[in-house]
Design a protein around this motif. Structure first.
Motif, PDB file in Angstrom:
ATOM      1  N   LEU A 185     -30.162  -0.306  -0.052  1.00 27.79           N
ATOM      2  CA  LEU A 185     -31.173  -1.353   0.097  1.00 27.79           C
ATOM      3  C   LEU A 185     -32.565  -0.824  -0.232  1.00 27.79           C
ATOM      4  O   LEU A 185     -32.899   0.325   0.064  1.00 27.79           O
ATOM      5  N   ILE A 205     -18.387  -4.155   9.024  1.00 27.14           N
ATOM      6  CA  ILE A 205     -18.256  -3.164   7.955  1.00 27.14           C
ATOM      7  C   ILE A 205     -16.808  -2.784   7.709  1.00 27.14           C
ATOM      8  O   ILE A 205     -16.350  -2.710   6.574  1.00 27.14           O
ATOM      9  N   LEU A 244     -27.021   6.433   4.474  1.00 24.22           N
ATOM     10  CA  LEU A 244     -27.529   5.663   5.607  1.00 24.22           C
ATOM     11  C   LEU A 244     -28.514   6.502   6.416  1.00 24.22           C
ATOM     12  O   LEU A 244     -28.319   7.706   6.600  1.00 24.22           O
ATOM     13  N   ALA A 253     -22.488  -3.858  11.794  1.00 21.99           N
ATOM     14  CA  ALA A 253     -23.916  -3.586  11.609  1.00 21.99           C
ATOM     15  C   ALA A 253     -24.705  -4.832  11.990  1.00 21.99           C
ATOM     16  O   ALA A 253     -24.351  -5.944  11.593  1.00 21.99           O
ATOM     17  N   PRO A 273     -34.509   0.216   3.456  1.00 21.96           N
ATOM     18  CA  PRO A 273     -33.340   0.600   4.253  1.00 21.96           C
ATOM     19  C   PRO A 273     -33.566   0.450   5.752  1.00 21.96           C
ATOM     20  O   PRO A 273     -34.689   0.552   6.250  1.00 21.96           O
ATOM     21  N   TYR A 274     -32.474   0.201   6.448  1.00 25.79           N
ATOM     22  CA  TYR A 274     -32.505   0.135   7.903  1.00 25.79           C
ATOM     23  C   TYR A 274     -32.373   1.543   8.487  1.00 25.79           C
ATOM     24  O   TYR A 274     -31.811   2.442   7.869  1.00 25.79           O
ATOM     25  N   LYS A 313     -23.516  -0.215   0.096  1.00 21.92           N
ATOM     26  CA  LYS A 313     -24.482  -1.277  -0.196  1.00 21.92           C
ATOM     27  C   LYS A 313     -25.661  -1.225   0.776  1.00 21.92           C
ATOM     28  O   LYS A 313     -26.816  -1.407   0.378  1.00 21.92           O
ATOM     29  N   LEU A 314     -25.376  -0.970   2.049  1.00 21.77           N
ATOM     30  CA  LEU A 314     -26.454  -0.849   3.028  1.00 21.77           C
ATOM     31  C   LEU A 314     -27.315   0.380   2.743  1.00 21.77           C
ATOM     32  O   LEU A 314     -28.522   0.374   2.982  1.00 21.77           O
ATOM     33  N   SER A 315     -26.682   1.427   2.219  1.00 29.95           N
ATOM     34  CA  SER A 315     -27.425   2.652   1.901  1.00 29.95           C
ATOM     35  C   SER A 315     -28.386   2.443   0.741  1.00 29.95           C
ATOM     36  O   SER A 315     -29.398   3.144   0.636  1.00 29.95           O
TER      37      SER A 315
END
Length: 382
Positions: A289, A375, A324, A364, A292-293, A285-287
């Motif tokens: 976005l 996570i 990521l 995170a 991205p961060y 899910k973070l990947s």
């Protein structure tokens, strides 16, 4: 659901609607009564037809409902299976190799990964050794031998180059650091990758983790990561690294009988495998976005060597198994700055904290608002 499953579900739903319509029509026929205009009309055929339509409609509904139950059960089972696979997709076992074969394979794979990412300038700036006792560049003979290995792996590509006097320079106005080197005008406007080559020995023996990575010199972003377990890395470790422990068994025979010796293998300090449990698929899910961060890693360990080892293990599996975006601010900090704080390009942090022996939690945290998200867990198996 897959497209085929969606079609099957829609067809079953349509059959249910048809069956319900047949039931209503049959019930209407069964509800017919003689009229004043035709009081003697024989309604038995209508009743029988209505009864048949109701039964057929009910059969359609039951069959379609059974199909939907089977379909939804299959979808649920697949989701559970996918979650289990996703939860374990970041787990891996370290490959063991002799040092010479490992450095040769790592050189070839790293250079290929960097070239595939569009880098035709790949800087070699030495090999770093990290042990319980030191964190420094390797001795000149190791430095030169490693350079020769990368040059040989590069072949006729001519992508491996040496930056002259590479160092971080602080801008007094912005307080930000940038890499500077004497021959930088030659590479102006071009993409440049920096090789991060580390031999990490967290114990007192000669076993180590060989970590060879590539990062963008300007953005600090991680491009490539290759790991190998080295059972005996004594040829590159500092002479201060301890030798294997030798134990002596006593005998009950005569004094002039030779004593039997046994080699006692020290406890392994580099894990055999790494288990990353992300049951809620948060990494994915973070990947995904929209904005991205850029993640840097912060790890707590009993020593610098152990912290670096854990961080390199995590970065390797996240880079190779997710989308990521990772930055190498931790490597740049310890290799080029020392104690002075680095202004990182990261916008978020992955913190790996110790819970118990060989068990860690990965969290995170966004820099902009200090929001944190647990996570999952990381377990090292020895």
């Amino acid at each position: 659901m897959t497209p085929q499953q969606q079609m099957t579900y829609a067809n079953a739903l349509q059959i249910i609607k048809q069956g319900q319509s047949d039931i209503r029509s049959g019930e209407n026929l069964q509800a017919q009564r003689p009229t004043t205009l035709n009081p003697n009309k024989d309604l038995k055929p209508l009743y029988e037809r209505g009864e048949l339509m109701v039964k057929q409609g009910q059969a359609k509904v039951r069959l379609a409902q059974q199909q939907m139950i089977e379909l939804l059960t299959a979808v649920q089972d697949q989701q559970i299976n996918n979650q289990a696979v996703t939860a374990e997709k970041y787990s891996f076992e370290l490959i063991e190799q002799t040092y010479q074969i490992a450095i040769e394979q790592a050189a070839m794979q790293t250079l290929e990964n960097c070239r595939n990412a569009g880098y035709t300038n790949i800087f070699y700036d030495g090999l770093y050794i990290i042990t319980e006792l030191q964190s420094s560049k390797a001795l000149p003979e190791v430095h030169n031998a490693t350079y020769d290995t990368f040059i040989q792996a590069d072949g006729t590509q001519f992508t491996v180059k040496v930056p002259l006097s590479l160092k971080l320079v602080k801008d007094e106005t912005t307080a930000e650091y940038t890499f500077r080197y004497d021959n930088e005008s030659v590479f102006e406007g071009e993409k440049v990758a920096l090789l991060a080559i580390e031999v990490i020995a967290p114990g007192s023996g000669s076993e180590a983790l060989l970590s060879v990575r590539g990062l963008d010199l300007n953005t600090q972003r991680l491009i490539s990561s290759v790991l190998f377990y080295i059972a005996d890395a004594s040829q590159v470790l500092s002479p201060t690294a301890a030798a294997p422990i030798i134990g002596v068994e006593s005998t009950t025979e005569a004094l002039n009988t030779p004593t039997a010796t046994a080699v006692v293998t020290p406890p392994r300090t580099v894990p055999v495998s790494v288990i990353v449990n992300d049951s809620n698929q948060l990494i994915e899910k973070l990947s995904g976005l929209a904005n991205p961060y850029f993640f840097e890693t912060v790890t707590t360990g009993n020593s610098t060597a152990q912290s670096v080892l854990i961080a390199d293990l995590i970065k390797d599996t996240l880079l190779n198994n997710s989308a990521l975006l990772l930055v190498e601010s931790d490597y740049i900090q310890r290799s080029y700055l020392g104690t002075e704080a680095l202004s990182s390009s990261a916008t978020a942090t992955l913190t790996i904290t110790s819970n118990a022996d060989n068990d860690y939690t990965m969290i995170a945290e966004a820099h902009e608002n200090d929001r944190s998200l647990e996570i999952g867990t990381v377990t090292l198996h020895f």
